[in-house]
Every structure is written in structure tokens, then in C-alpha cells.
Design a protein around this motif. Structure first.
Motif, PDB file in Angstrom:
ATOM      1  N   ALA A 114       0.599  -1.141  -0.504  1.00 36.19           N
ATOM      2  CA  ALA A 114      -0.428  -0.317   0.533  1.00 36.19           C
ATOM      3  C   ALA A 114       0.655   1.257  -0.255  1.00 36.19           C
ATOM      4  O   ALA A 114       1.025   1.330   1.054  1.00 36.19           O
TER       5      ALA A 114
ATOM      6  N   GLN B 166      -6.182  -0.720 -16.827  1.00 38.96           N
ATOM      7  CA  GLN B 166      -5.400  -0.005 -15.232  1.00 38.96           C
ATOM      8  C   GLN B 166      -5.413   1.548 -16.827  1.00 38.96           C
ATOM      9  O   GLN B 166      -5.235   2.687 -16.258  1.00 38.96           O
TER      10      GLN B 166
ATOM     11  N   THR C  46     -15.741   2.599 -11.272  1.00 37.77           N
ATOM     12  CA  THR C  46     -14.577   1.682 -11.200  1.00 37.77           C
ATOM     13  C   THR C  46     -13.736   1.974 -12.433  1.00 37.77           C
ATOM     14  O   THR C  46     -12.619   2.016 -12.302  1.00 37.77           O
TER      15      THR C  46
ATOM     16  N   SER D 114     -11.859   3.423  -9.178  1.00 39.36           N
ATOM     17  CA  SER D 114     -10.732   1.860  -8.995  1.00 39.36           C
ATOM     18  C   SER D 114      -9.352   2.146  -9.670  1.00 39.36           C
ATOM     19  O   SER D 114      -8.598   1.623  -8.799  1.00 39.36           O
ATOM     20  N   ARG D 115     -10.068   1.881 -11.369  1.00 40.43           N
ATOM     21  CA  ARG D 115      -8.886   1.448 -11.250  1.00 40.43           C
ATOM     22  C   ARG D 115      -7.638   2.126 -11.624  1.00 40.43           C
ATOM     23  O   ARG D 115      -7.021   1.987 -11.761  1.00 40.43           O
TER      24      ARG D 115
ATOM     25  N   ALA E   1      -6.608   4.301  -8.984  1.00 43.02           N
ATOM     26  CA  ALA E   1      -6.280   4.349  -8.171  1.00 43.02           C
ATOM     27  C   ALA E   1      -5.570   3.314  -7.905  1.00 43.02           C
ATOM     28  O   ALA E   1      -3.816   2.937  -7.819  1.00 43.02           O
ATOM     29  N   ARG E   2      -5.749   2.253  -8.715  1.00 41.85           N
ATOM     30  CA  ARG E   2      -4.981   0.594  -8.399  1.00 41.85           C
ATOM     31  C   ARG E   2      -4.129   0.951  -9.629  1.00 41.85           C
ATOM     32  O   ARG E   2      -2.516   0.743  -9.166  1.00 41.85           O
ATOM     33  N   GLY E   3      -3.948   1.297 -10.499  1.00 43.86           N
ATOM     34  CA  GLY E   3      -3.241   1.744 -11.989  1.00 43.86           C
ATOM     35  C   GLY E   3      -1.832   2.756 -11.193  1.00 43.86           C
ATOM     36  O   GLY E   3      -0.588   2.567 -11.193  1.00 43.86           O
ATOM     37  N   ARG E   4      -2.337   3.805 -10.144  1.00 46.82           N
ATOM     38  CA  ARG E   4      -1.218   4.749  -9.722  1.00 46.82           C
ATOM     39  C   ARG E   4      -0.665   3.859  -8.407  1.00 46.82           C
ATOM     40  O   ARG E   4       0.320   4.120  -8.800  1.00 46.82           O
ATOM     41  N   ALA E   5      -1.169   3.295  -7.642  1.00 50.23           N
ATOM     42  CA  ALA E   5      -0.022   2.124  -7.232  1.00 50.23           C
ATOM     43  C   ALA E   5       0.707   1.607  -7.651  1.00 50.23           C
ATOM     44  O   ALA E   5       1.540   1.580  -6.611  1.00 50.23           O
ATOM     45  N   ARG E   6       0.250   1.014  -8.531  1.00 49.28           N
ATOM     46  CA  ARG E   6       1.346   0.133  -9.504  1.00 49.28           C
ATOM     47  C   ARG E   6       2.157   0.756 -10.047  1.00 49.28           C
ATOM     48  O   ARG E   6       3.696   0.316  -9.690  1.00 49.28           O
TER      49      ARG E   6
END
Lengths: 184, 182
Positions: free
Chosen positions: A12, B131, B158, B161-162, B164-169
């Protein structure tokens, strides 16, 4: 910036890292379409539009509004001399239009890359657009006679003049072997 | 007399009615936006040119427009679908695919990229296509979430969330790359 997570929680990313990522992504920016890409896609659209049956002409005011973009797109294309490509054989006007679209941006106009020689050649050949900007060229054969296919700008978005002149075209003499216009 | 240039819908209606030149104006209006989406999504100039050309040709040849989306949204949808198809093909066939980072020797190596920007471009290419599309539209190009949702034909939640997950990745990928250079 550092991309090392500034905290120890696996899986995270910290809010600070995510904020910096947002900023970096935004800084990538939105590059405009390059002029050469604009010209090539414009030509492809012009050829494809030629397959449709035109019903009416564009509203004059709208047509006038396109002029600046046209000139900019045409002026941005530079043609340089390169290795010659294999000559092509023409049989139909549609072949010439397709070959012309393909030759857009091709650097194989040979001696006719020289604007002075090209102008005198086109004048000798009786082409009406002797001073038109060169947008591409390559060897091309019409009914067995080798020549040079020139892609010339018209100053109108999506409209190109495809002209084939004889191989020796120059100040002394010039013959128009074929010509057509793509687009509008 | 001043005559205003038509709206997007008027231009598309003119084009469908056979008015010569109407589509040129749509091309002029949207070429830069579609180019930016394609270039940032595919990460390769030649691939982007192919995708944008295919998209405009598809739009040019359309015989019907349902009108359930704005013309700009509709054009973006066509383009994004072209880009998604290219990305999916590249992931299925990483050796012969067209993706710039799926071909040996092309694209920046995350572990040796010399600038942050190159590394970010390379990391973007490693995101899943869904993403990547969301991150490019919302985070890189600043499209409102609602507009991105309309383009991608998914709910706004969606998209968020995509994205946000993309930035985290991306953060994780770039952190891994930095660790790999140490």
C-alpha cells in the motif's frame, strides 16, 4: 523524485507517493499530433472519402475556416532526397490515387526534389500547379513509361495533386504522363 | 455576415448526409486529443498513428450514429477500443505483438531508465490495458472521471478504482526499478 515508498507497509503506497505519482502523470502532458502524422492521416482520410459519393459541397464559411490548418499542415512537411524505390506500374486512376497517398512523405522525387528544376519541369509539362509544394515523390511507371510521381499540396485540407512526369522532365522539356486529385 | 461553424453533431450529420469537408473539421477538432490518448496509451509513435488513423477511418465510414453519446465521446470510444485491442494482442503474444514494451529491444528498461519520465512511460506500459486506459485519461490527460467513464463505458466508480489501482501499481513498479538499480 524518489519512488521508494516512504513507509514500511507492504502493498500500500503512502499517500505522499501517490500524490507525487499524480503530479508526474499530469506532467507527461498531451502532445499535439505531429505535422507529418497529420498529413499522412489527412491523406488517408481524403482517399477514403473519395470512395464515398459526395452529395453537396461544404458550407463556404466552414470551408474557409479550414484554410489555416491546411496551409500549416502542408508547410510542415519536408521532403529530402533518399534512396530510390522500385518503380511502380500504373494501370488505373485509382491505382494512381492509392500510389499517391502511399507516396505522401516519400523522399524519392529524385532530381525533382530541387524546387527550381521541379517548377521548370511542371511548367514545361503544362501542369497548372508548377509552384505547388512538394509533399512526396517516388519513381512510377505509366503504361510502360518510367516517370516520377509527385505529390503536390493544393492549399486545401485533405486535397492533394498526384502528378506523374516523364523521367527526364526538366527545364528543356517535360511531359505529363498522368495526373489526378485526391480528396476534395 | 458571420456564419458560425457547426457543432460536432451538425458536422457529423452533414458528413452522413454527404457534405464534403464536414469530416475534415471533425478531424481538425479532435486529432490532437485522440493523438494524445493513443500516444500515451500505446507508448509508441507508429502504433499511435496506426490506431488514430484506424479510428478516424472507422468514423469516416460509419453510416449511422445513434446519438446516445457526444460526438467527441463517440470518437474517443472508437479510438480507445482500437488501443485496447492492440494492447491485448500485444499481451497475448509478447514476442510478435505490436506493443512497444512487449518487443525485445524496444521501450525503456525500467531498471536502467535514466530519467524519471522514461521510467514512467515504461511503467505505464506494464499496467493492464484497462488500468492503463483509465490512468492515461484521468491522471495523465486530465479528463473528468465522468467523461472517462462515458468513453470507457464503465461506471465512474470503476474508473476511479482502476485509476487508483493503476497509480499504486506505478508507484510499486518504479520503486522496484529504483531498488533494482542499487
Amino acid at each position: 523524485m524518489s519512488h521508494r515508498p516512504d513507509h514500511d507497509t507492504a502493498g500500500a503506497p503512502a499517500p505522499g507517493d501517490l500524490d507525487r505519482m499524480r503530479a508526474e502523470l499530469a506532467a507527461l502532458g498531451a502532445p499535439p499530433m505531429p505535422a507529418d502524422v497529420t498529413t499522412r492521416i489527412g491523406a488517408a482520410l481524403a482517399v477514403a472519402a473519395g470512395d464515398r459519393t459526395p452529395a453537396r459541397r461544404l458550407r463556404p464559411a466552414l470551408f474557409a475556416g479550414l484554410a489555416a490548418a491546411v496551409v500549416a499542415g502542408v508547410a510542415a512537411v519536408a521532403v529530402t532526397v533518399g534512396a530510390p524505390a522500385a518503380p511502380r506500374v500504373a494501370s488505373e486512376e485509382s491505382d494512381l490515387r492509392a500510389a499517391g497517398a502511399d507516396a505522401l512523405g516519400a523522399p524519392d522525387a529524385g532530381a525533382l526534389t530541387d524546387p527550381v528544376r521541379r517548377r521548370s519541369c511542371l511548367t514545361a509539362a503544362g501542369a497548372a500547379d508548377a509552384g505547388a509544394p512538394l509533399l512526396g515523390g517516388r519513381p512510377y511507371t505509366v503504361r510502360g513509361e518510367p516517370g516520377t510521381l509527385l505529390v503536390l499540396g493544393t492549399g486545401v485540407l485533405g486535397r492533394f495533386r498526384f502528378v506523374v512526369v516523364d523521367a527526364g522532365c526538366g527545364p528543356a522539356s517535360g511531359r505529363l504522363l498522368a495526373s489526378t486529385t485526391a480528396g476534395r | 455576415m458571420t456564419t458560425s461553424i457547426g457543432s460536432d453533431r451538425e458536422l457529423l450529420a452533414d458528413h452522413l448526409a454527404g457534405v464534403t469537408g464536414a469530416f475534415d473539421e471533425l478531424f481538425r477538432r479532435y486529432r490532437d486529443r485522440l493523438w494524445a490518448v493513443a500516444f500515451r496509451t500505446l507508448g509508441d509513435r507508429a502504433d499511435a498513428e496506426d490506431a488514430v488513423q484506424e479510428a478516424f477511418l472507422s468514423a469516416l465510414r460509419t453510416r449511422s450514429y445513434r446519438g446516445d453519446a457526444e460526438v467527441g465521446t463517440w470518437l474517443h470510444r472508437i479510438l480507445v477500443n482500437k488501443c485496447m485491442n492492440r494492447m491485448r494482442r500485444a499481451r497475448r503474444d509478447p514476442v510478435t505483438g505490436d506493443g512497444p514494451f512487449d518487443r525485445p529491444g524496444r521501450g525503456p528498461d525500467l531498471s536502467t531508465a535514466v530519467t524519471s519520465r522514461l521510467a514512467l512511460d515504461g511503467a505505464l506500459a506494464l499496467l493492464a490495458p484497462e488500468q492503463r486506459a483509465a490512468v492515461v485519461l484521468v491522471d495523465a490527460l486530465g479528463y473528468p472521471v465522468a467523461e472517462a467513464a462515458a468513453i470507457l463505458e464503465i461506471p465512474p466508480g470503476t474508473v476511479k478504482s482502476r485509476s487508483a489501482r493503476g497509480r499504486a501499481r506505478l508507484v510499486a513498479l518504479l520503486a522496484e526499478a529504483q531498488e533494482g538499480r542499487r
